[in-house]
Design an enzyme around this catalytic site. Sequence first.
Site, PDB file in Angstrom:
ATOM      1  N   GLY A 103       0.901  -1.628  -0.249  1.00 18.50           N
ATOM      2  CA  GLY A 103       0.111  -0.091  -0.115  1.00 18.50           C
ATOM      3  C   GLY A 103       1.058   1.407   0.327  1.00 18.50           C
ATOM      4  N   LYS A 119       8.721  -0.317   5.143  1.00 22.77           N
ATOM      5  CA  LYS A 119       8.380   0.723   4.628  1.00 22.77           C
ATOM      6  C   LYS A 119       9.094   1.950   4.590  1.00 22.77           C
ATOM      7  CE  LYS A 119       5.838   4.892   7.635  1.00 22.77           C
ATOM      8  NZ  LYS A 119       5.246   5.297   8.508  1.00 22.77           N
ATOM      9  N   ASP A 172      -1.770   8.709  17.096  1.00 23.00           N
ATOM     10  CA  ASP A 172      -2.619   8.041  15.864  1.00 23.00           C
ATOM     11  C   ASP A 172      -2.993   6.549  16.401  1.00 23.00           C
ATOM     12  OD1 ASP A 172      -4.266   8.679  13.924  1.00 23.00           O
ATOM     13  OD2 ASP A 172      -2.585   7.721  12.998  1.00 23.00           O
TER      14      ASP A 172
END
Length: 370
Positions: free
Chosen positions: A98, A120, A222
Amino acid sequence: MARATNLNAAPSAGASGPPDSLPSTLAPPSPGSPAALPRASTPCGLSGFSGLNIRSTSSMLTKPLQGHPSPPVTPTQPPGGKDRAAFEAEYRLGPLLGKGGFGTVFAGHRVTDRRQVAIKVISRNRVLGWSTVSDSVTCPLEVALLWKVGEGNGHPGVIRLLDWFETPEGFMLVLERPMPAQDLFDYITEKGPLGESCSRSFFTQVVAAVQHCHARGVVHRDIKDENILIDLCRGSIKLIDFGSGALLHDEPYTDFDGTRVYSPPEWISRHQYHALPATVWSLGVLLYDMVCGDIPFERDQEILEAELHFPAHVSPDCCALIRRCLAPKPCSRPSLEEILLDPWMQSPAEEKPINSSKGSPTPLPWSLLP
């Protein structure tokens, strides 16, 4: 509701193609990103944003996977990020999982033992904060925060940074990748409202993970369903995506890169907040989401009013805990320790049947009860 997005992350229009910071020699074939599943047709009420929200960057490592759980591995953070040649020697890049505003996530594996990992990739020009880890080595703040929470034995409820690499274009973070796994957003979307026993187990683990982060001097900022990864074999959870995190301090924060629908009213009204009561607010939104099947607020005015409505199946004790966490005044919210001592957390009650269009939650394949 639709999957929410970090406030200051510019969502990508799609997930295909290699990231800006990844050399073409490393870029694998791109199958595209899994589509986000909306829970309702009404988009999130994010100020200055319209349209369907895109899932946050690091939650892309939560695409449901097939396989067997991997054994725990101690993270090994070098004092400085290794270079591209070291990455190519130690890891192999797999399919694109993604892409989001802060970076891109690929599947991958370690060459020595074929351990499955998530990689990542962050462009240098998208790094929002920097830190010094040791010997004046500068790295993205996210790397430093993951290092702090992972030092020693880390915590089973917090994702581990296994390695990190620096290239002229940016950085590559190698993260553990439980298999098979699914993020809590997709889990709730698939199952509907979760039973209180399941919710209690997940919520207890999340609070414990947050306590560990705070003990290490890190505030996540978050906390939301997309950033909770469920190990489907063990029934355990991991807190992921520290891209919006910060070092913990007592002074008020005046910046916020998290998800607005999880932000507290003091941020909406005054653009400042303290870490602990703001964290408890987001935990209250998370617990409501688990037992009710969706978040309680979508627009700023709803956050400010903090008016709650509960389905009939939610027990009075559970409602009471959520109301405490979502108290409009920060000083009225409980501490993390007080949450764990709450009657609902301490004394599981018999659950009422859940009337959901998706049916009652499927019994989980692991023991969640004491």
